[in-house]
Design an enzyme around this catalytic site. Structure first.
Site, PDB file in Angstrom:
ATOM      1  N   ARG A 227       0.848  -1.197   0.000  1.00 25.22           N
ATOM      2  CA  ARG A 227       0.000   0.000   0.000  1.00 25.22           C
ATOM      3  C   ARG A 227       0.874   1.234   0.000  1.00 25.22           C
ATOM      4  NH1 ARG A 227      -5.274  -0.574  -1.243  1.00 25.22           N
ATOM      5  NH2 ARG A 227      -5.800  -2.696  -0.700  1.00 25.22           N
TER       6      ARG A 227
ATOM      7  N   ASN B 280      11.251   0.709   4.647  1.00 20.49           N
ATOM      8  CA  ASN B 280      10.622  -0.204   3.696  1.00 20.49           C
ATOM      9  C   ASN B 280      11.699  -1.079   3.064  1.00 20.49           C
ATOM     10  OD1 ASN B 280       8.617  -1.211   1.800  1.00 20.49           O
ATOM     11  ND2 ASN B 280       9.511   0.138   0.253  1.00 20.49           N
TER      12      ASN B 280
ATOM     13  N   HIS C 234      12.498  -3.227  -0.456  1.00 22.53           N
ATOM     14  CA  HIS C 234      12.015  -3.310  -1.845  1.00 22.53           C
ATOM     15  C   HIS C 234      12.942  -4.239  -2.639  1.00 22.53           C
ATOM     16  CE1 HIS C 234      10.021  -2.103  -5.502  1.00 22.53           C
ATOM     17  NE2 HIS C 234      11.223  -1.980  -6.050  1.00 22.53           N
TER      18      HIS C 234
ATOM     19  N   ASP D 228       9.438   8.011   2.227  1.00 20.10           N
ATOM     20  CA  ASP D 228       9.001   9.390   2.039  1.00 20.10           C
ATOM     21  C   ASP D 228       7.711   9.340   1.219  1.00 20.10           C
ATOM     22  OD1 ASP D 228       9.694   9.020  -0.583  1.00 20.10           O
ATOM     23  OD2 ASP D 228      11.374  10.431  -0.584  1.00 20.10           O
ATOM     24  N   ALA D 229       7.260  10.488   0.725  1.00 20.56           N
ATOM     25  CA  ALA D 229       5.936  10.534   0.096  1.00 20.56           C
ATOM     26  C   ALA D 229       5.907   9.878  -1.286  1.00 20.56           C
ATOM     27  CB  ALA D 229       5.467  11.980   0.017  1.00 20.56           C
ATOM     28  N   GLY D 230       7.060   9.562  -1.868  1.00 26.47           N
ATOM     29  CA  GLY D 230       7.089   8.941  -3.200  1.00 26.47           C
ATOM     30  C   GLY D 230       6.938   7.430  -3.117  1.00 26.47           C
TER      31      GLY D 230
ATOM     32  N   ASP E  98       8.816   4.248  -3.319  1.00 31.16           N
ATOM     33  CA  ASP E  98      10.166   3.660  -3.247  1.00 31.16           C
ATOM     34  C   ASP E  98      11.271   4.678  -3.547  1.00 31.16           C
ATOM     35  OD1 ASP E  98       8.951   1.143  -2.744  1.00 31.16           O
ATOM     36  OD2 ASP E  98       8.683   0.803  -4.879  1.00 31.16           O
TER      37      ASP E  98
HETATM   38  C1  GAR Z   1       9.350  -8.767  -0.486  1.00 25.18           C
HETATM   39  O1  GAR Z   1      10.189  -9.314  -1.463  1.00 25.18           O
HETATM   40  C2  GAR Z   1       9.376  -7.256  -0.526  1.00 25.18           C
HETATM   41  O2  GAR Z   1      10.582  -6.742  -0.955  1.00 25.18           O
HETATM   42  C3  GAR Z   1       8.290  -6.989  -1.541  1.00 25.18           C
HETATM   43  O3  GAR Z   1       7.275  -7.916  -1.226  1.00 25.18           O
HETATM   44  C4  GAR Z   1       7.888  -9.108  -0.765  1.00 25.18           C
HETATM   45  C5  GAR Z   1       7.154  -9.567   0.478  1.00 25.18           C
HETATM   46  O4  GAR Z   1       7.574 -10.841   0.853  1.00 25.18           O
HETATM   47  N1  GAR Z   1       7.835  -5.628  -1.451  1.00 25.18           N
HETATM   48  C6  GAR Z   1       7.548  -4.873  -2.511  1.00 25.18           C
HETATM   49  O5  GAR Z   1       7.596  -5.271  -3.645  1.00 25.18           O
HETATM   50  C7  GAR Z   1       7.159  -3.442  -2.153  1.00 25.18           C
HETATM   51  N2  GAR Z   1       7.281  -2.603  -3.302  1.00 25.18           N
HETATM   52  P1  GAR Z   1       7.261 -11.418   2.288  1.00 25.18           P
HETATM   53  O6  GAR Z   1       5.769 -11.177   2.557  1.00 25.18           O
HETATM   54  O7  GAR Z   1       7.553 -12.883   2.177  1.00 25.18           O
HETATM   55  O8  GAR Z   1       8.138 -10.730   3.276  1.00 25.18           O
END
Ligand code: GAR
Length: 203
Positions: free
Chosen positions: A91, A107, A109, A141-143, A145
């Site tokens: 989200r 976060n 990523h 931040d607000a962006g 990633d």
């Molecule tokens: C992770 O790989 C995380 O980096 C990615 O979702 C996965 C969650 O895995 N997040 C994104 O893509 C956010 N932009 P998990 O539920 O097994 O930790």
């Protein structure tokens, strides 16, 4: 001890790495609440198994982003949280949430940002044809990633990779750098200077 909220949407393998790190004393912190926007996230089961309070905050139960932000923020504040960790929470974070948590919200990523922000980062990396991708832990931040980068780890792309295989190897790296970033935050070793995050030496 640093009090963590971990925000999740899916399987929660990063949550598990954090729970294990806290349990084993590798991370001087305690997960005090797990918040999911999906009722059926496997991550909720992991929280319950670890005896951690698990809360569901769904976007559809709120009229707008502001209401959703406020519900998230309230759930974190009620648990007396020091650091909010987005661990696969799919989200966007709104300005009302950040007003309160900026600098205390990180976060993970699955790419070497600023390459491949947003959804399906491993598939984006494969489609682009990069030889090396990886993962990033950054302040929010607000962006999407875009926040200041704390840690990154590179993962080579293999010739026969599928998005799923590549993502799996990236996740092994995430399970290292996300707990490490929390450890650095807990030790007070992260200092934000503009866009750059300085990591102070130990001791
Ligand atoms: C992770 O790989 C995380 O980096 C990615 O979702 C996965 C969650 O895995 N997040 C994104 O893509 C956010 N932009 P998990 O539920 O097994 O930790």
């Amino acid at each position: 001890m640093l009090r963590l909220a971990v925000l999740v949407s899916g399987s929660g393998t990063n949550l598990q790495a954090i729970l294990d790190g806290c349990r084993d004393g590798q991370i001087p912190a305690q997960v005090v609440v797990v918040i999911s926007d999906r009722t059926r996230a496997l991550a909720l089961e992991r929280a319950r198994q670890a005896g951690v309070s698990a809360v569901v905050v769904r976007r559809r139960d709120h009229a707008d982003q502001q209401g959703f932000d406020q519900a998230l923020s309230k759930a974190c504040a009620a648990a007396g949280v020091d650091l909010v960790v987005y661990a696969g929470f799919m989200r966007v974070v709104g300005s009302h949430f950040l007003e309160h948590w900026q600098g205390r919200c990180i976060n993970v990523h699955p790419s070497l940002l600023p390459a491949f922000p947003g959804l399906d980062a491993p598939a984006q990396a494969l489609a682009y044809g990069v030889r090396i991708t990886g993962c990033t832990v950054h302040f929010m931040d607000a962006g999407v990633d875009t926040g200041p980068i704390i840690l990154q780890e590179a993962v080579p792309v293999e010739a026969d990779d599928t998005p799923e295989r590549l993502h799996e190897r990236i996740q092994h790296a995430e399970w290292r750098i996300l707990p490490e970033a929390i450890r650095l935050f807990a030790a007070g070793r992260l200092r934000l200077e503009g866009r750059r995050v300085q990591i102070a030496n130990e001791g």
